[in-house]
Scaffold this motif. Structure first.
Motif, PDB file in Angstrom:
ATOM      1  N   MET A   1      12.722  11.975 -23.267  1.00  0.00           N
ATOM      2  CA  MET A   1      13.542  13.169 -23.411  1.00  0.00           C
ATOM      3  C   MET A   1      13.447  14.030 -22.145  1.00  0.00           C
ATOM      4  O   MET A   1      14.455  14.553 -21.665  1.00  0.00           O
ATOM      5  CB  MET A   1      13.102  13.981 -24.623  1.00  0.00           C
ATOM      6  CG  MET A   1      13.892  15.267 -24.812  1.00  0.00           C
ATOM      7  SD  MET A   1      13.108  16.406 -25.956  1.00  0.00           S
ATOM      8  CE  MET A   1      11.652  16.869 -25.053  1.00  0.00           C
ATOM      9  N   LEU A   2      12.238  14.185 -21.606  1.00  0.00           N
ATOM     10  CA  LEU A   2      12.067  14.971 -20.385  1.00  0.00           C
ATOM     11  C   LEU A   2      12.915  14.395 -19.259  1.00  0.00           C
ATOM     12  O   LEU A   2      13.626  15.127 -18.559  1.00  0.00           O
ATOM     13  CB  LEU A   2      10.592  15.022 -19.987  1.00  0.00           C
ATOM     14  CG  LEU A   2       9.693  15.863 -20.906  1.00  0.00           C
ATOM     15  CD1 LEU A   2       8.229  15.554 -20.645  1.00  0.00           C
ATOM     16  CD2 LEU A   2       9.978  17.340 -20.739  1.00  0.00           C
ATOM     17  N   LEU A   3      12.857  13.080 -19.078  1.00  0.00           N
ATOM     18  CA  LEU A   3      13.674  12.441 -18.036  1.00  0.00           C
ATOM     19  C   LEU A   3      15.162  12.644 -18.292  1.00  0.00           C
ATOM     20  O   LEU A   3      15.927  12.914 -17.365  1.00  0.00           O
ATOM     21  CB  LEU A   3      13.361  10.948 -17.942  1.00  0.00           C
ATOM     22  CG  LEU A   3      12.039  10.568 -17.302  1.00  0.00           C
ATOM     23  CD1 LEU A   3      11.871   9.052 -17.327  1.00  0.00           C
ATOM     24  CD2 LEU A   3      11.922  11.094 -15.880  1.00  0.00           C
ATOM     25  N   ALA A   4      15.572  12.541 -19.546  1.00  0.00           N
ATOM     26  CA  ALA A   4      16.991  12.695 -19.888  1.00  0.00           C
ATOM     27  C   ALA A   4      17.504  14.083 -19.532  1.00  0.00           C
ATOM     28  O   ALA A   4      18.682  14.245 -19.203  1.00  0.00           O
ATOM     29  CB  ALA A   4      17.211  12.425 -21.379  1.00  0.00           C
ATOM     30  N   PHE A   5      16.624  15.078 -19.555  1.00  0.00           N
ATOM     31  CA  PHE A   5      17.010  16.437 -19.203  1.00  0.00           C
ATOM     32  C   PHE A   5      16.783  16.735 -17.721  1.00  0.00           C
ATOM     33  O   PHE A   5      16.867  17.888 -17.299  1.00  0.00           O
ATOM     34  CB  PHE A   5      16.267  17.455 -20.074  1.00  0.00           C
ATOM     35  CG  PHE A   5      16.820  17.541 -21.470  1.00  0.00           C
ATOM     36  CD1 PHE A   5      18.096  18.043 -21.696  1.00  0.00           C
ATOM     37  CD2 PHE A   5      16.081  17.098 -22.548  1.00  0.00           C
ATOM     38  CE1 PHE A   5      18.612  18.114 -22.986  1.00  0.00           C
ATOM     39  CE2 PHE A   5      16.593  17.166 -23.837  1.00  0.00           C
ATOM     40  CZ  PHE A   5      17.860  17.669 -24.052  1.00  0.00           C
ATOM     41  N   GLY A   6      16.475  15.709 -16.934  1.00  0.00           N
ATOM     42  CA  GLY A   6      16.338  15.891 -15.492  1.00  0.00           C
ATOM     43  C   GLY A   6      14.974  16.368 -15.040  1.00  0.00           C
ATOM     44  O   GLY A   6      14.791  16.735 -13.882  1.00  0.00           O
ATOM     45  N   ILE A   7      13.996  16.342 -15.926  1.00  0.00           N
ATOM     46  CA  ILE A   7      12.642  16.767 -15.562  1.00  0.00           C
ATOM     47  C   ILE A   7      11.891  15.538 -15.068  1.00  0.00           C
ATOM     48  O   ILE A   7      11.635  14.610 -15.829  1.00  0.00           O
ATOM     49  CB  ILE A   7      11.930  17.429 -16.756  1.00  0.00           C
ATOM     50  CG1 ILE A   7      12.700  18.685 -17.164  1.00  0.00           C
ATOM     51  CG2 ILE A   7      10.477  17.749 -16.417  1.00  0.00           C
ATOM     52  CD1 ILE A   7      12.271  19.285 -18.476  1.00  0.00           C
ATOM     53  N   THR A   8      11.562  15.536 -13.773  1.00  0.00           N
ATOM     54  CA  THR A   8      10.923  14.368 -13.165  1.00  0.00           C
ATOM     55  C   THR A   8       9.452  14.586 -12.864  1.00  0.00           C
ATOM     56  O   THR A   8       8.765  13.656 -12.447  1.00  0.00           O
ATOM     57  CB  THR A   8      11.646  13.978 -11.860  1.00  0.00           C
ATOM     58  OG1 THR A   8      11.617  15.093 -10.968  1.00  0.00           O
ATOM     59  CG2 THR A   8      13.086  13.564 -12.135  1.00  0.00           C
ATOM     60  N   THR A   9       8.949  15.817 -13.077  1.00  0.00           N
ATOM     61  CA  THR A   9       7.537  16.123 -12.866  1.00  0.00           C
ATOM     62  C   THR A   9       7.093  17.115 -13.941  1.00  0.00           C
ATOM     63  O   THR A   9       7.814  18.052 -14.242  1.00  0.00           O
ATOM     64  CB  THR A   9       7.306  16.752 -11.477  1.00  0.00           C
ATOM     65  OG1 THR A   9       7.812  15.874 -10.475  1.00  0.00           O
ATOM     66  CG2 THR A   9       5.832  17.014 -11.212  1.00  0.00           C
ATOM     67  N   VAL A  10       5.906  16.869 -14.513  1.00  0.00           N
ATOM     68  CA  VAL A  10       5.362  17.787 -15.510  1.00  0.00           C
ATOM     69  C   VAL A  10       3.896  18.064 -15.215  1.00  0.00           C
ATOM     70  O   VAL A  10       3.211  17.278 -14.565  1.00  0.00           O
ATOM     71  CB  VAL A  10       5.484  17.251 -16.962  1.00  0.00           C
ATOM     72  CG1 VAL A  10       6.923  17.069 -17.362  1.00  0.00           C
ATOM     73  CG2 VAL A  10       4.695  15.983 -17.154  1.00  0.00           C
ATOM     74  N   ARG A  11       3.430  19.196 -15.719  1.00  0.00           N
ATOM     75  CA  ARG A  11       2.005  19.520 -15.702  1.00  0.00           C
ATOM     76  C   ARG A  11       1.579  19.654 -17.151  1.00  0.00           C
ATOM     77  O   ARG A  11       2.170  20.407 -17.915  1.00  0.00           O
ATOM     78  CB  ARG A  11       1.743  20.822 -14.967  1.00  0.00           C
ATOM     79  CG  ARG A  11       0.271  21.186 -14.970  1.00  0.00           C
ATOM     80  CD  ARG A  11       0.022  22.504 -14.229  1.00  0.00           C
ATOM     81  NE  ARG A  11      -1.317  22.971 -14.492  1.00  0.00           N
ATOM     82  CZ  ARG A  11      -1.649  23.752 -15.528  1.00  0.00           C
ATOM     83  NH1 ARG A  11      -0.726  24.152 -16.367  1.00  0.00           N
ATOM     84  NH2 ARG A  11      -2.885  24.129 -15.701  1.00  0.00           N
ATOM     85  N   ILE A  12       0.567  18.870 -17.518  1.00  0.00           N
ATOM     86  CA  ILE A  12       0.000  18.949 -18.862  1.00  0.00           C
ATOM     87  C   ILE A  12      -1.320  19.711 -18.726  1.00  0.00           C
ATOM     88  O   ILE A  12      -2.265  19.201 -18.143  1.00  0.00           O
ATOM     89  CB  ILE A  12      -0.222  17.551 -19.472  1.00  0.00           C
ATOM     90  CG1 ILE A  12       1.106  16.795 -19.548  1.00  0.00           C
ATOM     91  CG2 ILE A  12      -0.871  17.661 -20.842  1.00  0.00           C
ATOM     92  CD1 ILE A  12       0.980  15.359 -20.028  1.00  0.00           C
ATOM     93  N   PRO A  13      -1.376  20.954 -19.214  1.00  0.00           N
ATOM     94  CA  PRO A  13      -2.573  21.779 -19.002  1.00  0.00           C
ATOM     95  C   PRO A  13      -3.712  21.419 -19.946  1.00  0.00           C
ATOM     96  O   PRO A  13      -3.509  20.827 -20.996  1.00  0.00           O
ATOM     97  CB  PRO A  13      -2.064  23.189 -19.293  1.00  0.00           C
ATOM     98  CG  PRO A  13      -0.972  22.993 -20.280  1.00  0.00           C
ATOM     99  CD  PRO A  13      -0.326  21.676 -19.931  1.00  0.00           C
ATOM    100  N   GLY A  14      -4.908  21.787 -19.540  1.00  0.00           N
ATOM    101  CA  GLY A  14      -6.066  21.678 -20.419  1.00  0.00           C
ATOM    102  C   GLY A  14      -6.501  20.274 -20.747  1.00  0.00           C
ATOM    103  O   GLY A  14      -6.930  19.995 -21.848  1.00  0.00           O
TER     104      GLY A  14
END
Length: 125
Positions: free
Chosen positions: A59-72
């Protein structure tokens, strides 16, 4: 003015842009008049849904999000969700955005059980 560019899609979510191309062999030509091309977006605070990690990453890729930070996410927990997803994406068994993970959360008294509890300035150092 018409701008001719070639978007060269790699195996990774990277796009190379080359101005005014001549060689179109093997290329798919699309008319993008009136449309926009944007770089991948970055979401700096993502909590993947447990049990739906694959769907969340897609889903993230489908919305154009190619980088994420997962905190904690603790680096000392190789089985943590963020580290597992990072490894699956890195070895190609899962398609998803590039992942950056945070270390364990440091907080004051009455910290959550998985966090690092610090009670004084000396402990913080």
């Amino acid at each position: 003015q018409v701008l001719n560019i070639l978007l060269k899609l790699q195996n990774t979510p990277k796009i190379a842009i080359f101005p005014a191309y001549n060689d179109q062999s093997g290329a798919t030509v699309r008319d993008l008049s009136g449309r926009y091309i944007v770089p991948g977006f970055i979401d700096t605070h993502v909590h993947p849904r447990l049990g739906a990690e694959r769907e969340t990453m897609q889903m993230l890729l489908a919305f154009g999000i190619t980088t994420v930070r997962i905190p904690g996410v603790g680096f000392d927990a190789p089985d943590s969700l963020g580290i597992r997803l990072f490894n699956q994406i890195a070895n190609g068994t899962l398609m998803g955005p590039r992942i950056f993970t945070g270390a364990k959360i440091v907080e004051g008294p009455r910290a959550f059980p998985d966090n690092v509890e610090v009670r004084s300035e000396a402990e913080m150092r």
